[in-house]
Each structure stands twice: as structure tokens, then as C-alpha cells.
Write a protein that holds these residues in place. Structure first.
Motif, PDB file in Angstrom:
ATOM      1  N   GLU A  45     146.023  34.240  59.616  1.00 44.27           N
ATOM      2  CA  GLU A  45     146.460  33.167  58.717  1.00 44.27           C
ATOM      3  C   GLU A  45     145.388  32.850  57.682  1.00 44.27           C
ATOM      4  OE1 GLU A  45     148.081  28.531  58.849  1.00 44.27           O
ATOM      5  OE2 GLU A  45     147.543  29.566  60.712  1.00 44.27           O
ATOM      6  N   ALA A  46     144.133  32.797  58.123  1.00 44.75           N
ATOM      7  CA  ALA A  46     143.037  32.511  57.203  1.00 44.75           C
ATOM      8  C   ALA A  46     142.888  33.634  56.176  1.00 44.75           C
ATOM      9  CB  ALA A  46     141.739  32.321  57.975  1.00 44.75           C
ATOM     10  N   MET A  47     143.057  34.880  56.600  1.00 42.08           N
ATOM     11  CA  MET A  47     142.946  35.994  55.669  1.00 42.08           C
ATOM     12  C   MET A  47     144.106  36.004  54.673  1.00 42.08           C
ATOM     13  SD  MET A  47     141.233  39.261  57.585  1.00 42.08           S
ATOM     14  CE  MET A  47     142.291  39.315  59.040  1.00 42.08           C
ATOM     15  N   ARG A  48     145.272  35.586  55.125  1.00 43.36           N
ATOM     16  CA  ARG A  48     146.382  35.450  54.177  1.00 43.36           C
ATOM     17  C   ARG A  48     146.071  34.370  53.144  1.00 43.36           C
ATOM     18  NH1 ARG A  48     149.734  36.435  58.809  1.00 43.36           N
ATOM     19  NH2 ARG A  48     149.896  34.189  59.175  1.00 43.36           N
ATOM     20  N   GLY A  49     145.371  33.325  53.587  1.00 38.92           N
ATOM     21  CA  GLY A  49     144.950  32.287  52.652  1.00 38.92           C
ATOM     22  C   GLY A  49     143.988  32.818  51.612  1.00 38.92           C
ATOM     23  N   LEU A  50     143.080  33.696  52.028  1.00 41.08           N
ATOM     24  CA  LEU A  50     142.147  34.307  51.091  1.00 41.08           C
ATOM     25  C   LEU A  50     142.890  35.198  50.092  1.00 41.08           C
ATOM     26  CD1 LEU A  50     139.279  35.270  53.578  1.00 41.08           C
ATOM     27  CD2 LEU A  50     139.239  33.403  51.907  1.00 41.08           C
ATOM     28  N   TYR A  51     143.872  35.941  50.601  1.00 46.46           N
ATOM     29  CA  TYR A  51     144.692  36.780  49.718  1.00 46.46           C
ATOM     30  C   TYR A  51     145.422  35.916  48.694  1.00 46.46           C
ATOM     31  CZ  TYR A  51     148.641  39.607  48.145  1.00 46.46           C
ATOM     32  OH  TYR A  51     149.570  40.251  47.360  1.00 46.46           O
ATOM     33  N   ARG A  52     146.008  34.828  49.151  1.00 41.72           N
ATOM     34  CA  ARG A  52     146.751  33.942  48.255  1.00 41.72           C
ATOM     35  C   ARG A  52     145.820  33.364  47.182  1.00 41.72           C
ATOM     36  NH1 ARG A  52     147.680  28.543  47.543  1.00 41.72           N
ATOM     37  NH2 ARG A  52     149.784  27.961  46.795  1.00 41.72           N
ATOM     38  N   ASP A  53     144.647  32.894  47.604  1.00 42.36           N
ATOM     39  CA  ASP A  53     143.684  32.333  46.647  1.00 42.36           C
ATOM     40  C   ASP A  53     143.347  33.348  45.559  1.00 42.36           C
ATOM     41  OD1 ASP A  53     143.548  29.943  48.004  1.00 42.36           O
ATOM     42  OD2 ASP A  53     141.657  30.401  49.015  1.00 42.36           O
ATOM     43  N   MET A  54     143.020  34.562  45.968  1.00 44.76           N
ATOM     44  CA  MET A  54     142.612  35.576  44.990  1.00 44.76           C
ATOM     45  C   MET A  54     143.759  35.941  44.054  1.00 44.76           C
ATOM     46  SD  MET A  54     140.035  38.187  46.990  1.00 44.76           S
ATOM     47  CE  MET A  54     141.177  38.647  48.293  1.00 44.76           C
ATOM     48  N   THR A  55     144.972  36.005  44.589  1.00 44.32           N
ATOM     49  CA  THR A  55     146.135  36.334  43.757  1.00 44.32           C
ATOM     50  C   THR A  55     146.389  35.254  42.723  1.00 44.32           C
ATOM     51  OG1 THR A  55     147.134  37.576  45.590  1.00 44.32           O
ATOM     52  CG2 THR A  55     148.590  36.893  43.807  1.00 44.32           C
ATOM     53  N   LEU A  56     146.266  34.001  43.123  1.00 44.77           N
ATOM     54  CA  LEU A  56     146.470  32.903  42.173  1.00 44.77           C
ATOM     55  C   LEU A  56     145.371  32.862  41.116  1.00 44.77           C
ATOM     56  CD1 LEU A  56     148.697  32.152  44.158  1.00 44.77           C
ATOM     57  CD2 LEU A  56     147.977  29.770  44.001  1.00 44.77           C
ATOM     58  N   VAL A  57     144.146  33.149  41.528  1.00 46.86           N
ATOM     59  CA  VAL A  57     143.039  33.185  40.566  1.00 46.86           C
ATOM     60  C   VAL A  57     143.272  34.286  39.532  1.00 46.86           C
ATOM     61  CG1 VAL A  57     140.577  33.704  40.315  1.00 46.86           C
ATOM     62  CG2 VAL A  57     141.350  32.153  42.116  1.00 46.86           C
ATOM     63  N   ARG A  58     143.743  35.439  39.998  1.00 48.76           N
ATOM     64  CA  ARG A  58     144.006  36.529  39.062  1.00 48.76           C
ATOM     65  C   ARG A  58     145.105  36.144  38.072  1.00 48.76           C
ATOM     66  NH1 ARG A  58     143.870  42.677  41.006  1.00 48.76           N
ATOM     67  NH2 ARG A  58     141.714  41.963  41.276  1.00 48.76           N
ATOM     68  N   ARG A  59     146.072  35.351  38.520  1.00 47.74           N
ATOM     69  CA  ARG A  59     147.134  34.931  37.609  1.00 47.74           C
ATOM     70  C   ARG A  59     146.597  33.953  36.554  1.00 47.74           C
ATOM     71  NH1 ARG A  59     152.648  35.210  37.546  1.00 47.74           N
ATOM     72  NH2 ARG A  59     153.371  34.349  35.559  1.00 47.74           N
ATOM     73  N   ILE A  60     145.739  33.028  36.969  1.00 45.02           N
ATOM     74  CA  ILE A  60     145.110  32.124  35.996  1.00 45.02           C
ATOM     75  C   ILE A  60     144.377  32.945  34.941  1.00 45.02           C
ATOM     76  CG2 ILE A  60     143.341  30.352  35.655  1.00 45.02           C
ATOM     77  CD1 ILE A  60     143.944  29.419  38.543  1.00 45.02           C
ATOM     78  N   ASP A  61     143.651  33.943  35.404  1.00 45.38           N
ATOM     79  CA  ASP A  61     142.876  34.791  34.508  1.00 45.38           C
ATOM     80  C   ASP A  61     143.788  35.528  33.525  1.00 45.38           C
ATOM     81  OD1 ASP A  61     140.499  35.993  33.577  1.00 45.38           O
ATOM     82  OD2 ASP A  61     140.822  37.741  34.857  1.00 45.38           O
ATOM     83  N   ALA A  62     144.878  36.085  34.030  1.00 45.63           N
ATOM     84  CA  ALA A  62     145.810  36.808  33.166  1.00 45.63           C
ATOM     85  C   ALA A  62     146.418  35.886  32.116  1.00 45.63           C
ATOM     86  CB  ALA A  62     146.911  37.449  34.007  1.00 45.63           C
ATOM     87  N   GLU A  63     146.757  34.668  32.515  1.00 51.47           N
ATOM     88  CA  GLU A  63     147.312  33.704  31.558  1.00 51.47           C
ATOM     89  C   GLU A  63     146.271  33.333  30.505  1.00 51.47           C
ATOM     90  OE1 GLU A  63     150.306  32.617  31.123  1.00 51.47           O
ATOM     91  OE2 GLU A  63     151.218  33.494  32.910  1.00 51.47           O
ATOM     92  N   GLY A  64     145.029  33.163  30.926  1.00 50.88           N
ATOM     93  CA  GLY A  64     143.966  32.811  29.985  1.00 50.88           C
ATOM     94  C   GLY A  64     143.778  33.873  28.918  1.00 50.88           C
ATOM     95  N   ILE A  65     143.782  35.138  29.343  1.00 49.83           N
ATOM     96  CA  ILE A  65     143.638  36.232  28.381  1.00 49.83           C
ATOM     97  C   ILE A  65     144.812  36.237  27.404  1.00 49.83           C
ATOM     98  CG2 ILE A  65     143.596  38.735  28.130  1.00 49.83           C
ATOM     99  CD1 ILE A  65     142.172  38.841  30.861  1.00 49.83           C
ATOM    100  N   ALA A  66     146.035  36.116  27.946  1.00 51.45           N
ATOM    101  CA  ALA A  66     147.227  36.136  27.099  1.00 51.45           C
ATOM    102  C   ALA A  66     147.214  34.979  26.101  1.00 51.45           C
ATOM    103  CB  ALA A  66     148.485  36.084  27.960  1.00 51.45           C
ATOM    104  N   LEU A  67     146.838  33.805  26.562  1.00 51.52           N
ATOM    105  CA  LEU A  67     146.808  32.636  25.682  1.00 51.52           C
ATOM    106  C   LEU A  67     145.771  32.797  24.574  1.00 51.52           C
ATOM    107  CD1 LEU A  67     147.198  29.931  28.449  1.00 51.52           C
ATOM    108  CD2 LEU A  67     148.764  30.235  26.513  1.00 51.52           C
ATOM    109  N   GLN A  68     144.637  33.396  24.905  1.00 50.87           N
ATOM    110  CA  GLN A  68     143.625  33.621  23.871  1.00 50.87           C
ATOM    111  C   GLN A  68     144.123  34.633  22.844  1.00 50.87           C
ATOM    112  OE1 GLN A  68     141.546  36.338  22.922  1.00 50.87           O
ATOM    113  NE2 GLN A  68     140.547  35.003  21.401  1.00 50.87           N
ATOM    114  N   ARG A  69     144.760  35.685  23.310  1.00 50.08           N
ATOM    115  CA  ARG A  69     145.272  36.695  22.392  1.00 50.08           C
ATOM    116  C   ARG A  69     146.364  36.127  21.480  1.00 50.08           C
ATOM    117  NH1 ARG A  69     140.874  39.498  22.811  1.00 50.08           N
ATOM    118  NH2 ARG A  69     140.809  41.127  24.431  1.00 50.08           N
ATOM    119  N   GLN A  70     147.045  35.102  21.963  1.00 56.03           N
ATOM    120  CA  GLN A  70     148.103  34.465  21.177  1.00 56.03           C
ATOM    121  C   GLN A  70     147.565  33.352  20.279  1.00 56.03           C
ATOM    122  OE1 GLN A  70     150.765  33.251  24.300  1.00 56.03           O
ATOM    123  NE2 GLN A  70     151.137  35.364  24.935  1.00 56.03           N
ATOM    124  N   GLY A  71     146.253  33.165  20.266  1.00 50.09           N
ATOM    125  CA  GLY A  71     145.641  32.180  19.392  1.00 50.09           C
ATOM    126  C   GLY A  71     145.644  30.761  19.937  1.00 50.09           C
TER     127      GLY A  71
END
Length: 376
Positions: free
Chosen positions: A43-69
Motif C-alpha cells: 500500500e505504501a509503495m502504491r502511494g509512492l507510485y501515485r505521488d510520482m505520477t501526479l508530480v509528473r502530470r504537474i510537470d507536463a502541465e507546466g511545460i505545456a502552459l509555458q509553451r502556450q505563453g
């Protein structure tokens, strides 16, 4: 804790590290690390997986938003989620963390909300968030300066007679800065309860780590009298274990501890950078096969602890978070220019009053010029 030997090539010789999960997702044994994660179940390792996946999504949105000005700049963290999530999970809520500008995952674990990730990069506020709301300092732009801040805070903890720990996050490039080395001198001399986390992502902007380190960076800390550990930064479980060791060492009054997490920055240094000018595709693909999220998923699947329903639930959470980050950006409203001088000091300040007066006159000059043009 792990013997450090000279590196044939610091950029490619990355196997001299402590590791608990192989690149293929196999659980490995390590006598130094295993005791620190004995309580980490599926369960704890699934939590770590979830955290990392959500962080990667924040990162992807940040890049896209910057590219869109919509954002002025963005510092991606793809590939470094294991370091950030794993180490951050080792700290208590009342510990105080001092990050650089790339620690998206650390800020997420500490409790940052969607607007906290984008408002400063959009230029709407001085600070990303209220540091005291999540016990995390404003992300530092000046390379390595946060190491001194963390040590100063840790020395304050000592004088308060408390048992909190401070932490400083910085990259391999910052390890060559005077601020970081001076911070280690003070930390060691005063046995300050601080943890140094050096994220060795192989590049200081465009300069490879090989131009500044012939030995592992973790080998520098013992020269200051600080114990260190070199871990696989793409192994979130090893990062959690290493950070727990370091935090325990500091919290028990034994002084500072140092972690070098060997990882890779998959994207550009910032969105103003073109990494294809200084590294090749083969190198990037070699590191892509060491992805921290894929690695822990493979381990969980091999144990029957990861199924499609869980993956779908995490994906849904990531979509919701990505939407919230985008809405926070697009819904931001720029304040009046004069408010840039608000909240600079806690108390009124005559010098600030003078600056406000001059700035107000400067702003008014544009209105006067416009009215003059209209009256012609």
C-alpha cells in the motif's frame, strides 16, 4: 556507508550506488538500506507510485502552459520524481525544507496546492506559497543559497531546544558553489540538524558532471566531517530509506548528513534551454529505461499488487490535478502594478514608501501621456 571510488566517467558510471529496486523492477537486498524501509508495504509503495505520477502530470502541465505563453518559464523535473518524492516522504510535517526551483515533487509532498506551482512562474506573486503553511521555503533561484538558509534554520532549531530537522535540496552544479561548501562547514562545526540532498541529474545546465567531479559528489561530505550516502535516484524506495537514515541521524543530535541521489534530467534545464545541443539521443534513451515510475510499477505488478483498476484511479487523479493546475493558471488575475511593493516588509518602511511614491509617479506618467495624445 558505501565505499566511494574514482569514476571512470561520472556521467556514465552510475552503478556505484545503493539500490533496492533494479531498473527491471526486481527487489534487491541492501543491509544498509533495508532496515529503514522494513515497514513499507504494498500500500505504501502504491502511494509512492501515485505521488510520482501526479508530480509528473504537474510537470507536463507546466511545460505545456509555458509553451502556450501562460507561464514565463518552467523548470522540468521529469526523471527526478523518485528523488523528490522518496526523500520528501521521510520528513515530518514540522521539519522545514529549503528547495531549489526544480523540486516540484518535494513541494507536492509537503502540501502545495495547484496554484502554488504556477503563480510565481506566471509572475503574479513574489512567492509561490506561504512558507509557513507547508514548512517549505520559497523555491530558491540563486544557485546553492538555500543550503546556507537551511543550516541557519537548523542552528535556530538547536537554540530553541527542539527536535525538528531542516533540509536543503540542490543539484550537482550547486555542489561546486561556495554557498554549499560554506553551509557544510557551518553544519559540521555546529552539528546542525540538517540534511543535504544533492540531486545529481548529470548536468549543471549544459555542463556535464564530469567537468566538476572525478569522484562521486557524496565523497566530498566526509571531508567536512559529514557522513554521506550515494543512492540510485531513480529508485524511490532507496531514496526513502536514505532520507530516513539521514533524518534520524540529524534528529538524534548527531549532526548533518548528506545524500547524493544519482538520477537524470530527462527534459531541458528550463523551457529556455535546448538540451539537444549538448547531449545525444542514446544517452537520453539509456536513462529512460531507468524510469523511477516504471520501475516501481514493475515491482508491484510482479507481486500482484498493481492492477488496471488502480492504474485507472491514479490516472483519474492525475487528470483532475492537471485540470486544477491549468485552471489555476488561466484563472489568475494580474494585480495593479503598484501592489508589487506590498508585503515586502512586515512593518512600514520609509524607504519603501519613497519607492512607492516614485513608482506611482512613473505609472501616472503613462496615463498623462495617453491623455495628452487624446487631447490633440
Amino acid at each position: 556507508m558505501h565505499t566511494l571510488t574514482p569514476l571512470a566517467d561520472p556521467a556514465t558510471d552510475v552503478d556505484d550506488v545503493a539500490r533496492l529496486i533494479s531498473a527491471e523492477g526486481e527487489r534487491l537486498a541492501d543491509p544498509d538500506l533495508d532496515p529503514w524501509v522494513a515497514d513499507v508495504d504494498a500500500e505504501a509503495m502504491r502511494g509512492l507510485y501515485r505521488d510520482m505520477t501526479l508530480v509528473r502530470r504537474i510537470d507536463a502541465e507546466g511545460i505545456a502552459l509555458q509553451r502556450q505563453g501562460q507561464l514565463g518559464l518552467w523548470a522540468p523535473c521529469q526523471g527526478q520524481e523518485g528523488v523528490q518524492v522518496g526523500t520528501a516522504r521521510a520528513f515530518r510535517r514540522d521539519d522545514f525544507v529549503f528547495p531549489s526551483y526544480r523540486e516540484i515533487g518535494v513541494n507536492f509532498v509537503r502540501g502545495a496546492v495547484p496554484e502554488d506551482f504556477v503563480i510565481a512562474w506566471r509572475g503574479e506573486e513574489h512567492s509561490t506559497f506561504d512558507p509557513y503553511a507547508i514548512n517549505t521555503a520559497t523555491p530558491q533561484i540563486i544557485i546553492g543559497a538555500q543550503a546556507l538558509h537551511a543550516v541557519g534554520y537548523a542552528m535556530g532549531i538547536q537554540r530553541d531546544g527542539a527536535d525538528q530537522v531542516a533540509a536543503a535540496y540542490f543539484g550537482d552544479g550547486a555542489s561546486s558553489q561556495g554557498d554549499v561548501n560554506e553551509a557544510m562547514v557551518f553544519a559540521s562545526s555546529f552539528r546542525a540538524p540538517v540534511v543535504f540532498v544533492c540531486t545529481n541529474n548529470q548536468y549543471a545546465i549544459s555542463e556535464p558532471v564530469s567537468v566538476q567531479a572525478r569522484f562521486p559528489i557524496a565523497g566530498r561530505a566526509p571531508g567536512f566531517g559529514i557522513p554521506s550516502m550515494r543512492v540510485d535516484g531513480n529508485d524511490v524506495l532507496a531514496c526513502l530509506a536514505a532520507a530516513r537514515w539521514a533524518v534520524d541521524h540529524a534528529r538524534r543530535g548527531e549532526g548533518p548528513a548528506f545524500i547524493e541521489a544519482v538520477t537524470y534530467r530527462m527534459g531541458p534545464h528550463t523551457t529556455s534551454d535546448d538540451p539537444t545541443r549538448y547531449r545525444d539521443k542514446e544517452e537520453v534513451e539509456r536513462w529512460r529505461r531507468r524510469d523511477p515510475i516504471v520501475r516501481i510499477e514493475a515491482l508491484l505488478r510482479s507481486r500482484g499488487e498493481f492492477d488496471d483498476a488502480f492504474a485507472a484511479a491514479v490516472a483519474q487523479d492525475a487528470d483532475a490535478l492537471g485540470t486544477a493546475v491549468r485552471e489555476a493558471t488561466l484563472g489568475a488575475r494580474t494585480r495593479e502594478p503598484l501592489t508589487v511593493l506590498d508585503n515586502v516588509y512586515a512593518d512600514p518602511h520609509s524607504g519603501l514608501d519613497e519607492q512607492r511614491e516614485h513608482f506611482a509617479a512613473y505609472l501616472a506618467s503613462f496615463q498623462e501621456a495617453a491623455e495628452g495624445e487624446t487631447g490633440r
